[in-house]
Design a protein around this motif. Structure first.
Motif, mmCIF file in Angstrom:
data_model
loop_
_atom_site.group_PDB
_atom_site.id
_atom_site.type_symbol
_atom_site.label_atom_id
_atom_site.label_comp_id
_atom_site.label_asym_id
_atom_site.label_seq_id
_atom_site.Cartn_x
_atom_site.Cartn_y
_atom_site.Cartn_z
ATOM 1 N N ASP A 1 0.846 -1.197 0.000
ATOM 2 C CA ASP A 1 0.000 0.000 0.000
ATOM 3 C C ASP A 1 0.882 1.248 0.000
ATOM 4 N N LEU B 1 0.498 4.311 -1.006
ATOM 5 C CA LEU B 1 -0.112 5.562 -0.547
ATOM 6 C C LEU B 1 -0.258 5.577 0.971
ATOM 7 N N GLY B 2 -0.720 4.459 1.524
ATOM 8 C CA GLY B 2 -0.878 4.369 2.979
ATOM 9 C C GLY B 2 0.463 4.552 3.673
ATOM 10 N N ALA C 1 1.421 8.144 3.510
ATOM 11 C CA ALA C 1 0.595 8.987 4.379
ATOM 12 C C ALA C 1 1.102 8.986 5.821
#
Lengths: 297, 276
Positions: A163, A165-166, A169
């Motif tokens: 993931d 993007l996670g 973030a």
């Protein structure tokens, strides 16, 4: 059995065995990251791109591993640059860069191989039986570095590859992780050149992990089982190369591909023979073709 | 509200850093309640397409906030731009008067399920433990506390029984609950969800809203991109209504006025009618 032990009395066979084990292990572990990120083509691109580095290092009398590594990293940077600075998609960028690098490599090696005693075929298809003690040492160092990095960054790389993007973030340095992964892949390819050559190294990167993926369900299990499959295939290919005077790359690849076919057919959870899925009596394209013909008639 | 205008450099990451510096220097102490996210003059451009135009709004802790608007209104873009996941052309995002980007460990972000490769070789447990990666730190192994937090989070979303299940064998609703557990295990203060209810059954949706409510009631910020304008909208305290520019932001009752919805949705229909 004696037939398999006896060759190992030769020094060159001991070195080949060491390389087979190291390369089988390394390729399966690092190649698993390529597979889960759907970046198989990138592995192919980097491996073809190392060729001009090899040739230039040879002419300069430098370590060919270093030359190959630099060329491999340059190719990934060129691909990333084209992708971010133009509307060209990543797969097209890979195709452009790796074929250009490969062509340059073939040209350079053809030019220098008359004066120096080198054989283009050995770079393309591998020659595991000709490794020198210095190469065993270099490949050993590369394997140690790559495996330690994978072990230390395992949880971060798992998060990032699953993931991105996670991971970004929460503040993981995803660009750095991605670049690090590219370095590991380039190092692994460089270490595998002697055994399988640039054309076929992709097989040893992807196939063991893909075979294991049909049998187990967690990334570290894929890596460990894949490593077993990779090591077995490399050793088997080495013996095939020794007994039948085959280029080692194709021999290793044929073994690992056969294992994949076995898993594909007989995997307990997803095998084609062992796990029934709704199938159509004839291929869909054939049904469509019949419909079209019927409609016209 | 402080507004920082910036040139549009090629390297957006550098621009974000400069943005932060500028924001810190220029930050005026506006009287905002504690733990408020203040978005100022946020604009996003994809090559030649304008995705967001000068968004100014605030998101309050302890409230369940929905981002709504028609397709292509920039809902997901606003979320991603706030969290520094895509380049912004201008704007600031502050949390407690400090750039949000300097406090990323407070953020839990759950992407759209469609952005994830669910055939990845990982179990439910692997995914929930990802919520502990940042807190655990480099070169460290997961602590017993981390494992306990992950276990509790799985229990809270009702997925304990699926701990060792490969993620590819889960239903859409179960996948979403696993991601919710990951966010809870992270012990974040700001929870951001991108379209969590896409393709989810009513029962799971209600269960997830219950947990969102618990999180908001315990003082967290819960921000949800919501595609659906149906009944589910009643669960939100605050709404941000977008259509490239901000149409309205505030309490649900204020935002869902006839006039606002007309501007956000009907205007677009009229636009298409004119074009045709």
């Amino acid at each position: 059995m004696n037939n398999f032990i006896e060759p190992l009395y030769y020094g060159f066979m001991q070195r080949s065995l060491a390389i087979a084990i190291l390369v089988g292990l390394l390729c399966a572990v690092v190649g698993s990251y390529l597979m889960v990120q759907r970046l198989a083509l990138l592995g192919d691109a980097i491996s073809h791109s190392v060729l001009p580095g090899l040739a230039i290092a040879f002419v300069l009398g430098a370590n060919i591993f270093i030359g190959a590594f630099i060329a491999g990293v340059l190719s990934t940077m060129a691909i990333a640059w084209i992708k971010t600075r133009s509307p060209i998609k990543e797969d097209a960028a890979m195709g452009i860069v790796f074929s250009a690098f490969f062509a340059l490599g073939i040209t350079l090696i053809t030019l220098v191989q008359k004066d120096n005693k080198i054989d283009l075929n050995h770079f393309l298809f591998g020659n595991i039986l000709s490794v020198t003690p210095a190469e065993v040492r270099d490949i050993g160092i590369i394997a140690l570095v790559v495996l330690v990095v994978v072990l230390l960054l395992f949880k971060e790389l798992l998060f990032y590859t699953f993931d991105p993007l996670g991971a970004q973030a929460v503040g993981l340095p995803t660009n750095l992780l991605n670049f690090g992964l590219m370095l590991l892949i380039a190092l692994t390819i460089v270490a595998s050149l002697k055994a399988v050559g640039v054309v076929l190294v992709l097989s040893l990167l992807i196939t063991p992990g893909a075979t294991a993926y049909l049998l187990v369900k967690r990334l570290h299990q894929v890596m460990i089982l894949g490593a077993g499959i990779g090591i077995f295939s490399s050793i088997a290919g080495m013996y095939l190369s020794y007994f039948y005077n085959l280029p080692s790359g194709p021999a290793i690849v044929l073994v690992v591909s056969s294992l994949f076919v076995l898993a594909l057919l007989f995997s307990p959870t997803q095998g084609i023979f062992t796990h029934s899925q709704p199938t159509f009596s004839s291929p869909l394209w054939w049904q469509e073709l019949k419909e079209i013909v019927r409609g016209k008639a | 509200m402080n507004i920082v205008e910036l040139p549009t450099p090629n390297d957006w990451r550098r621009s974000i850093c400069r943005l932060e510096d500028a924001a810190i220097v220029k930050a005026k102490t506006v009287n905002l309640p504690a733990n408020t996210i203040a978005i100022g003059n946020l604009s996003v451009q994809y090559r030649t397409v304008e995705a967001l135009r000068q968004i100014d709004c605030q998101i309050h802790s302890g409230r369940l906030t929905g981002i709504i608007g028609p397709n292509g209104a920039g809902k997901s873009t606003l979320l991603k731009a706030m969290l520094g996941l895509i380049p912004v052309t201008t704007g600031t995002v502050l949390f407690n008067d400090r750039p949000l980007m300097a406090q990323r460990e407070r953020i839990a972000y759950v992407p759209q399920r469609s952005q994830i490769d669910w055939s990845y070789p990982a179990t439910v447990w692997d995914v929930v433990m990802m919520g502990r990666v940042k807190k655990t730190g480099w070169l460290q192994r997961f602590s017993a506390i981390s494992r306990q937090l992950a276990t509790n989070a799985l229990e809270r979303v009702g997925m304990s029984a699926y701990r060792d299940r490969p993620i590819g064998q889960l239903s859409g609703g179960q996948q979403q609950r696993v991601f919710l557990a990951r966010a809870i295990a992270q012990e974040a203060e700001i929870f951001c969800f991108d379209e969590p209810f896409a393709g989810i059954d009513q029962k799971t949706q209600a269960a997830i809203f219950n947990i969102f409510r618990e999180l908001a009631d315990s003082g967290k910020t819960v921000l949800v991109v919501n595609h659906d304008l149906g009944e589910s909208i009643a669960h939100f305290d605050d709404l941000i209504l977008l259509n490239t520019e901000l149409i309205a932001a505030g309490s649900r009752q204020q935002v869902l006025s006839q006039e606002n919805l007309y501007r956000a949705y009907d205007g677009k229909v009229m636009f298409f009618a004119e074009a045709a």
